[in-house]
Scaffold this motif. Structure first.
Motif, PDB file in Angstrom:
ATOM      1  N   TYR A  48       0.625  -1.480   0.133  1.00 30.21           N
ATOM      2  CA  TYR A  48      -0.222   0.125  -0.075  1.00 30.21           C
ATOM      3  C   TYR A  48       1.221   0.964  -0.241  1.00 30.21           C
ATOM      4  CZ  TYR A  48      -4.308  -2.945   1.126  1.00 30.21           C
ATOM      5  OH  TYR A  48      -5.361  -3.493   1.774  1.00 30.21           O
ATOM      6  N   GLY A  49       1.863   0.987   1.341  1.00 33.14           N
ATOM      7  CA  GLY A  49       2.606   2.453   0.924  1.00 33.14           C
ATOM      8  C   GLY A  49       3.769   2.550  -0.068  1.00 33.14           C
ATOM      9  N   TRP A  50       3.855   1.972  -1.304  1.00 28.31           N
ATOM     10  CA  TRP A  50       4.338   2.291  -2.659  1.00 28.31           C
ATOM     11  C   TRP A  50       3.386   2.071  -3.461  1.00 28.31           C
ATOM     12  CZ3 TRP A  50       3.553  -2.531  -6.289  1.00 28.31           C
ATOM     13  CH2 TRP A  50       4.193  -1.500  -7.552  1.00 28.31           C
ATOM     14  N   ALA A  51       2.670   1.598  -3.558  1.00 30.73           N
ATOM     15  CA  ALA A  51       1.133   2.410  -4.780  1.00 30.73           C
ATOM     16  C   ALA A  51       1.261   3.740  -3.970  1.00 30.73           C
ATOM     17  CB  ALA A  51       0.256   1.477  -4.456  1.00 30.73           C
ATOM     18  N   ILE A  52       1.052   3.627  -2.726  1.00 30.39           N
ATOM     19  CA  ILE A  52       1.273   5.572  -2.231  1.00 30.39           C
ATOM     20  C   ILE A  52       1.981   6.146  -3.079  1.00 30.39           C
ATOM     21  CG2 ILE A  52       0.049   7.065  -1.009  1.00 30.39           C
ATOM     22  CD1 ILE A  52      -0.462   4.931   0.690  1.00 30.39           C
ATOM     23  N   ALA A  53       3.720   5.924  -2.569  1.00 31.18           N
ATOM     24  CA  ALA A  53       4.596   6.611  -2.840  1.00 31.18           C
ATOM     25  C   ALA A  53       4.932   6.646  -4.858  1.00 31.18           C
ATOM     26  CB  ALA A  53       5.669   5.903  -2.779  1.00 31.18           C
ATOM     27  N   GLN A  54       4.027   6.513  -4.733  1.00 31.68           N
ATOM     28  CA  GLN A  54       4.228   5.865  -6.657  1.00 31.68           C
ATOM     29  C   GLN A  54       3.201   6.970  -7.469  1.00 31.68           C
ATOM     30  OE1 GLN A  54       6.968   4.065  -9.280  1.00 31.68           O
ATOM     31  NE2 GLN A  54       5.954   6.287 -10.135  1.00 31.68           N
ATOM     32  N   ALA A  55       1.921   7.216  -6.913  1.00 31.01           N
ATOM     33  CA  ALA A  55       0.646   7.480  -7.419  1.00 31.01           C
ATOM     34  C   ALA A  55       1.085   8.829  -6.760  1.00 31.01           C
ATOM     35  CB  ALA A  55      -0.442   7.179  -7.126  1.00 31.01           C
ATOM     36  N   ASP A  61       8.490   9.199 -11.551  1.00 32.89           N
ATOM     37  CA  ASP A  61      10.347   9.484 -10.959  1.00 32.89           C
ATOM     38  C   ASP A  61       9.565   7.999 -10.432  1.00 32.89           C
ATOM     39  OD1 ASP A  61      11.143   9.644  -8.844  1.00 32.89           O
ATOM     40  OD2 ASP A  61      10.780  11.667  -8.134  1.00 32.89           O
ATOM     41  N   LYS A  62      10.363   6.801 -10.049  1.00 32.26           N
ATOM     42  CA  LYS A  62       9.871   5.552 -10.092  1.00 32.26           C
ATOM     43  C   LYS A  62      10.004   5.470  -8.649  1.00 32.26           C
ATOM     44  CE  LYS A  62      11.071   0.812 -10.939  1.00 32.26           C
ATOM     45  NZ  LYS A  62      11.573  -0.351 -11.579  1.00 32.26           N
ATOM     46  N   ARG A  63       8.929   4.513  -7.578  1.00 34.35           N
ATOM     47  CA  ARG A  63       9.224   4.820  -6.837  1.00 34.35           C
ATOM     48  C   ARG A  63       9.311   2.992  -6.304  1.00 34.35           C
ATOM     49  NH1 ARG A  63      10.656   9.192  -6.057  1.00 34.35           N
ATOM     50  NH2 ARG A  63       9.957  10.634  -4.646  1.00 34.35           N
ATOM     51  N   GLY A  64      10.089   2.407  -5.177  1.00 31.45           N
ATOM     52  CA  GLY A  64      10.067   0.932  -4.917  1.00 31.45           C
ATOM     53  C   GLY A  64       9.574   0.375  -3.599  1.00 31.45           C
ATOM     54  N   PHE A  65       9.005  -0.311  -2.814  1.00 27.53           N
ATOM     55  CA  PHE A  65       9.008  -0.494  -2.165  1.00 27.53           C
ATOM     56  C   PHE A  65       9.551  -0.143  -0.658  1.00 27.53           C
ATOM     57  CE2 PHE A  65       7.892  -4.382  -3.997  1.00 27.53           C
ATOM     58  CZ  PHE A  65       6.183  -4.323  -3.959  1.00 27.53           C
ATOM     59  N   ARG A  66      11.393   0.010  -1.052  1.00 25.17           N
ATOM     60  CA  ARG A  66      12.145   0.928   0.155  1.00 25.17           C
ATOM     61  C   ARG A  66      10.833   1.927   0.632  1.00 25.17           C
ATOM     62  NH1 ARG A  66      14.103   1.725  -4.458  1.00 25.17           N
ATOM     63  NH2 ARG A  66      14.658   3.408  -5.032  1.00 25.17           N
ATOM     64  N   ASP A  67      10.952   2.644  -0.418  1.00 27.41           N
ATOM     65  CA  ASP A  67       9.989   4.023  -0.236  1.00 27.41           C
ATOM     66  C   ASP A  67       8.423   3.991   0.575  1.00 27.41           C
ATOM     67  OD1 ASP A  67      11.697   5.630  -1.586  1.00 27.41           O
ATOM     68  OD2 ASP A  67      10.885   4.702  -3.233  1.00 27.41           O
ATOM     69  N   ALA A  68       8.365   3.201   1.131  1.00 24.07           N
ATOM     70  CA  ALA A  68       6.584   2.843   1.795  1.00 24.07           C
ATOM     71  C   ALA A  68       6.925   3.110   3.176  1.00 24.07           C
ATOM     72  CB  ALA A  68       5.854   1.467   1.425  1.00 24.07           C
ATOM     73  N   ARG A  87      -6.170   5.645   2.040  1.00 21.69           N
ATOM     74  CA  ARG A  87      -5.506   6.473   1.198  1.00 21.69           C
ATOM     75  C   ARG A  87      -4.377   5.802  -0.290  1.00 21.69           C
ATOM     76  NH1 ARG A  87      -4.661  11.368  -0.563  1.00 21.69           N
ATOM     77  NH2 ARG A  87      -2.104  11.620  -0.908  1.00 21.69           N
ATOM     78  N   VAL A  88      -4.389   4.851  -0.244  1.00 21.71           N
ATOM     79  CA  VAL A  88      -4.194   3.547  -1.319  1.00 21.71           C
ATOM     80  C   VAL A  88      -5.448   3.694  -2.614  1.00 21.71           C
ATOM     81  CG1 VAL A  88      -4.435   1.249  -0.632  1.00 21.71           C
ATOM     82  CG2 VAL A  88      -2.764   2.136  -2.137  1.00 21.71           C
ATOM     83  N   ALA A  94      -7.422   8.469  -8.254  1.00 24.22           N
ATOM     84  CA  ALA A  94      -7.185   9.648  -8.972  1.00 24.22           C
ATOM     85  C   ALA A  94      -5.709   9.777  -9.915  1.00 24.22           C
ATOM     86  CB  ALA A  94      -7.298  11.036  -7.865  1.00 24.22           C
ATOM     87  N   MET A  95      -5.370   8.005 -10.527  1.00 22.97           N
ATOM     88  CA  MET A  95      -4.098   8.381 -10.944  1.00 22.97           C
ATOM     89  C   MET A  95      -4.826   7.827 -12.571  1.00 22.97           C
ATOM     90  SD  MET A  95      -2.125   4.493 -10.958  1.00 22.97           S
ATOM     91  CE  MET A  95      -0.563   4.951  -9.597  1.00 22.97           C
ATOM     92  N   ASP A  96      -3.803   8.630 -12.882  1.00 23.93           N
ATOM     93  CA  ASP A  96      -4.024   8.691 -14.251  1.00 23.93           C
ATOM     94  C   ASP A  96      -4.005   6.686 -15.444  1.00 23.93           C
ATOM     95  OD1 ASP A  96      -4.156   9.242 -16.939  1.00 23.93           O
ATOM     96  OD2 ASP A  96      -2.874  10.862 -17.307  1.00 23.93           O
TER      97      ASP A  96
END
Length: 238
Positions: A48-55, A61-68, A87-88, A94-96
């Motif tokens: 969830y945190g990764w998907a939130i960070a990426q969105a 701007d690529k995000r990974g699991f470390r960014d969760a 939040r996710v 709202a994501m394109d």
């Protein structure tokens, strides 16, 4: 299945999982040895945190699991999970979804994220709380496994296999696949065709078998080479 439907499933399954964890947080989760229901919540907070960070970062701007963002020792896990699930759903809603986004499977349309989060949540809701998977989501989850995840498995996983398996969901019209294991990767087709073995069951059970959550028990009809069917559980491990 469209992104809005994926997010509706995500919301419902996350709510059911949270309710089960609140009711009995120490209950063991047999599909995940050593885990209890708290552990399942902690685990899901990461994707969830990764998907939130990426969105939030956008498609360039690529995000990974470390960014969760993960729950800390001072956080109330139940409240953290509830906020993360809400939040996710919000950010993915709202994501394109037509834009191309970075993922661990390579560049994908934004619709990849609601599907991935919905399937991941459904799996772990079943792990911790039981209950069937919606048949349409179950078929979509097998599709995702075969199209997106199984091809990422290392080639040595398939050495010496080379068998074919026909998967057939008996309660929906669209749930049939011919899967080839090996010699270096898994490939699949959406087709009615004979394999070395066939496994027939309701879509929910077939999904759980495909994701190695249940054995080939009396819920399944196995036709042909049973050893070829049982090889699945040692080859397709995600």
């Amino acid at each position: 299945m469209d992104p809005a439907t994926h997010l509706a499933h995500l919301r419902a399954d996350a709510s059911a999982l949270l309710a089960a964890a609140v009711a009995d947080p120490d209950a063991a989760v047999p599909a995940c040895p050593g885990w209890d229901r708290r552990t399942v919540l902690q685990h899901l907070c990461v994707p969830y945190g990764w998907a939130i960070a990426q969105a939030e970062a956008g498609p360039d701007d690529k995000r990974g699991f470390r960014d969760a963002v993960r729950p800390g020792e001072d956080d109330d896990l139940f409240e953290f999970f509830e906020r993360a699930a809400a939040r996710v759903v919000e950010v993915l809603g709202a994501m394109d979804v037509a834009a191309t986004w970075p993922t661990f499977a390579g560049p994908r349309p934004g619709a990849w994220f609601p599907r991935r989060m919905a399937v991941e949540t459904a799996i772990h809701r079943h792990d911790a709380a039981g209950g069937a998977i919606d048949p349409v989501l179950a078929v979509d989850g097998v599709d995702e496994l075969l199209e997106e995840l199984a091809p990422l498995l290392p080639p040595d996983r398939f050495a010496g296999t080379g068998s074919t398996l026909h998967l057939h969901a008996t309660d929906v019209d669209t749930g049939e696949w011919l899967v080839t294991l090996g010699p270096e990767r898994v490939t699949s087709e959406r087709v009615h065709a004979k394999g070395d073995a066939a496994v027939r069951a309701a879509a929910s059970d077939l999904f759980l078998f495909a994701w190695n959550r249940v054995p080939l028990d009396d819920r399944f009809e196995v036709i042909g080479d049973r050893a070829a069917a049982e090889r699945w559980s040692t080859t397709i491990v995600i």
